[in-house]
Design a protein around this motif. Structure first.
Motif, PDB file in Angstrom:
ATOM      1  N   PRO A 109      71.021  20.624  53.052  1.00  0.00           N
ATOM      2  CA  PRO A 109      71.126  21.456  54.090  1.00  0.00           C
ATOM      3  C   PRO A 109      71.458  20.861  55.726  1.00  0.00           C
ATOM      4  CG  PRO A 109      69.398  21.897  52.835  1.00  0.00           C
ATOM      5  CD  PRO A 109      69.753  20.594  52.598  1.00  0.00           C
ATOM      6  N   THR A 110      70.971  19.582  55.785  1.00  0.00           N
ATOM      7  CA  THR A 110      71.247  18.896  57.154  1.00  0.00           C
ATOM      8  C   THR A 110      72.869  18.653  57.142  1.00  0.00           C
ATOM      9  OG1 THR A 110      69.043  18.170  56.967  1.00  0.00           O
ATOM     10  CG2 THR A 110      70.604  16.982  58.726  1.00  0.00           C
ATOM     11  N   LEU A 111      73.258  18.130  56.021  1.00  0.00           N
ATOM     12  CA  LEU A 111      74.604  17.757  56.365  1.00  0.00           C
ATOM     13  C   LEU A 111      75.566  18.759  56.260  1.00  0.00           C
ATOM     14  CD1 LEU A 111      74.776  14.819  53.280  1.00  0.00           C
ATOM     15  CD2 LEU A 111      75.066  14.385  55.907  1.00  0.00           C
ATOM     16  N   ARG A 112      75.576  19.864  55.414  1.00  0.00           N
ATOM     17  CA  ARG A 112      76.409  20.924  55.646  1.00  0.00           C
ATOM     18  C   ARG A 112      76.189  21.624  56.769  1.00  0.00           C
ATOM     19  NH1 ARG A 112      77.377  23.161  50.253  1.00  0.00           N
ATOM     20  NH2 ARG A 112      79.105  21.589  50.431  1.00  0.00           N
ATOM     21  N   GLY A 113      74.844  21.998  57.276  1.00  0.00           N
ATOM     22  CA  GLY A 113      74.674  22.533  58.449  1.00  0.00           C
ATOM     23  C   GLY A 113      75.042  21.774  59.831  1.00  0.00           C
ATOM     24  N   GLY A 114      75.047  20.731  59.778  1.00  0.00           N
ATOM     25  CA  GLY A 114      75.594  19.862  60.854  1.00  0.00           C
ATOM     26  C   GLY A 114      77.029  19.973  61.041  1.00  0.00           C
ATOM     27  N   LEU A 115      77.722  19.672  59.877  1.00  0.00           N
ATOM     28  CA  LEU A 115      79.157  19.786  59.779  1.00  0.00           C
ATOM     29  C   LEU A 115      79.762  21.259  60.277  1.00  0.00           C
ATOM     30  CD1 LEU A 115      79.708  18.155  56.444  1.00  0.00           C
ATOM     31  CD2 LEU A 115      80.600  17.218  58.558  1.00  0.00           C
ATOM     32  N   MET A 116      78.970  22.314  59.927  1.00  0.00           N
ATOM     33  CA  MET A 116      79.610  23.612  60.276  1.00  0.00           C
ATOM     34  C   MET A 116      79.071  23.500  61.833  1.00  0.00           C
ATOM     35  SD  MET A 116      77.623  26.145  57.527  1.00  0.00           S
ATOM     36  CE  MET A 116      77.852  27.392  58.181  1.00  0.00           C
ATOM     37  N   TRP A 117      77.974  23.067  62.431  1.00  0.00           N
ATOM     38  CA  TRP A 117      77.718  22.966  63.953  1.00  0.00           C
ATOM     39  C   TRP A 117      78.657  22.429  64.390  1.00  0.00           C
ATOM     40  CZ3 TRP A 117      77.333  19.249  67.466  1.00  0.00           C
ATOM     41  CH2 TRP A 117      76.708  19.729  68.669  1.00  0.00           C
ATOM     42  N   LEU A 118      79.315  21.329  63.936  1.00  0.00           N
ATOM     43  CA  LEU A 118      80.139  20.473  64.696  1.00  0.00           C
ATOM     44  C   LEU A 118      81.580  21.009  64.713  1.00  0.00           C
ATOM     45  CD1 LEU A 118      79.946  17.517  65.866  1.00  0.00           C
ATOM     46  CD2 LEU A 118      81.062  16.768  63.504  1.00  0.00           C
ATOM     47  N   ASP A 119      81.879  21.897  63.868  1.00  0.00           N
ATOM     48  CA  ASP A 119      83.190  22.669  63.977  1.00  0.00           C
ATOM     49  C   ASP A 119      82.852  23.834  64.880  1.00  0.00           C
ATOM     50  OD1 ASP A 119      85.022  21.313  62.276  1.00  0.00           O
ATOM     51  OD2 ASP A 119      84.523  22.197  60.586  1.00  0.00           O
ATOM     52  N   HIS A 120      81.852  24.513  64.945  1.00  0.00           N
ATOM     53  CA  HIS A 120      81.685  25.485  65.734  1.00  0.00           C
ATOM     54  C   HIS A 120      81.477  25.114  67.140  1.00  0.00           C
ATOM     55  CE1 HIS A 120      80.064  29.448  67.301  1.00  0.00           C
ATOM     56  NE2 HIS A 120      79.115  28.457  67.985  1.00  0.00           N
ATOM     57  N   ASP A 143      78.323  12.576  71.725  1.00  0.00           N
ATOM     58  CA  ASP A 143      77.631  11.872  72.724  1.00  0.00           C
ATOM     59  C   ASP A 143      76.374  12.727  73.204  1.00  0.00           C
ATOM     60  OD1 ASP A 143      78.867   9.662  73.046  1.00  0.00           O
ATOM     61  OD2 ASP A 143      80.047  10.247  75.144  1.00  0.00           O
ATOM     62  N   GLU A 144      76.527  14.134  72.768  1.00  0.00           N
ATOM     63  CA  GLU A 144      75.525  15.105  73.187  1.00  0.00           C
ATOM     64  C   GLU A 144      74.323  14.918  71.976  1.00  0.00           C
ATOM     65  OE1 GLU A 144      76.830  18.940  73.616  1.00  0.00           O
ATOM     66  OE2 GLU A 144      78.624  18.225  74.657  1.00  0.00           O
ATOM     67  N   ILE A 145      74.673  14.511  70.852  1.00  0.00           N
ATOM     68  CA  ILE A 145      73.730  14.404  69.746  1.00  0.00           C
ATOM     69  C   ILE A 145      73.296  13.164  69.376  1.00  0.00           C
ATOM     70  CG2 ILE A 145      74.494  16.680  68.825  1.00  0.00           C
ATOM     71  CD1 ILE A 145      76.249  15.400  66.838  1.00  0.00           C
ATOM     72  N   ALA A 146      73.923  12.183  69.794  1.00  0.00           N
ATOM     73  CA  ALA A 146      73.883  10.782  69.369  1.00  0.00           C
ATOM     74  C   ALA A 146      72.651  10.160  69.945  1.00  0.00           C
ATOM     75  CB  ALA A 146      74.868   9.800  69.564  1.00  0.00           C
ATOM     76  N   TYR A 147      71.836  10.452  70.909  1.00  0.00           N
ATOM     77  CA  TYR A 147      70.830   9.990  71.488  1.00  0.00           C
ATOM     78  C   TYR A 147      69.709  10.948  71.184  1.00  0.00           C
ATOM     79  CZ  TYR A 147      74.540   7.352  73.234  1.00  0.00           C
ATOM     80  OH  TYR A 147      75.619   6.528  73.441  1.00  0.00           O
TER      81      TYR A 147
END
Length: 238
Positions: A109-120, A143-147
């Motif tokens: 869920p984290t991987l798929r949800g994150g990939l969807m968020w990234l594209d959105h 940079d918004e999600i790396a820290y």
């Protein structure tokens, strides 16, 4: 120190330790053991049920083609390729992430949800999917999600931060447990009966030197593999 060196020094210890509980090992060694086991009939500690489960996982697919391409781009942004050793693609990191997602479904869920968020997020801000966005803009998004605040448990952070943290950990772990990554580290492993003596700069620093007779017996390259012998008084013979 460049970004690649920083990741190696800062993340490797914590990532490898953190993911060790999830079965992150030197994959080439494991694969070689599997192949040898198949030829010899020995399973190297894996019972038939485990081998069956592994075969089942390898037959499954989690990442669709678009997601895999995005993971490839993301992995190389996290750990930029090195001219000498290559990068995450050469090390098989996308395959490693795919396997870990199947082996530990809680990652999915984290991987798929994150990939969807990234594209959105990329479509909203730049009008195109993440993998097609120029690198400078990709880095702006990351940079918004790396820290994150390390004092806050990871599962209490927003999904996108959990996602990037997971992919970053898997990328570094997958790279540095591959043949490519081991060569990048310069790790030689155990090399019995091979010793070139204490480096000269260390000897000079401490004002020490080898006795020629001892040096000839112990650091003679032609004698590699020969086990040293001593007499009853502890004197070196060969």
């Amino acid at each position: 120190m460049d970004r690649r060196s920083s990741l190696k020094n800062i993340l490797l210890g914590t990532v490898a330790g953190g993911l060790a509980v999830h079965g992150c090992t030197t994959r080439e060694a494991a694969e070689a053991a599997e192949q040898l086991g198949a030829k010899t009939g020995f399973g190297f500690g894996r019972v038939p049920e485990e081998l069956e489960a592994l075969e089942k996982l390898n037959a499954e697919t989690f990442l669709n083609p678009h997601e895999r391409e995005t993971v490839e781009v993301l992995a190389e942004l996290i750990l930029p390729p090195d001219e000498k050793f290559g990068g995450p693609i050469e090390a098989g990191v996308p395959d490693f992430i795919e396997f870990m997602a199947k082996d530990y479904p809680d990652f999915q869920p984290t991987l798929r949800g994150g990939l969807m968020w990234l594209d959105h997020k990329s479509n909203t801000e730049f009008g195109m999917e993440f993998k097609s966005t120029p690198e400078a803009q990709q880095k702006t998004l990351l940079d918004e999600i790396a820290y994150y605040d390390a004092k806050v448990p990871m599962d209490e952070h927003p999904l996108e931060i959990q996602f990037f943290n997971l992919v970053r950990n898997l990328t570094v772990c997958g790279y540095y447990t591959s043949k490519v990554g081991i060569e990048d580290l310069g790790y030689k492993g155990n090399m019995p009966n091979v010793w070139d003596g204490v480096p000269q700069d260390v000897l000079d620093k401490h004002g020490l030197a080898y006795e020629p007779e001892w040096l000839e017996k112990c650091v003679d390259q032609s004698q590699r593999g020969v086990i040293a012998e001593w007499d009853e008084d502890g004197n070196l013979l060969t």
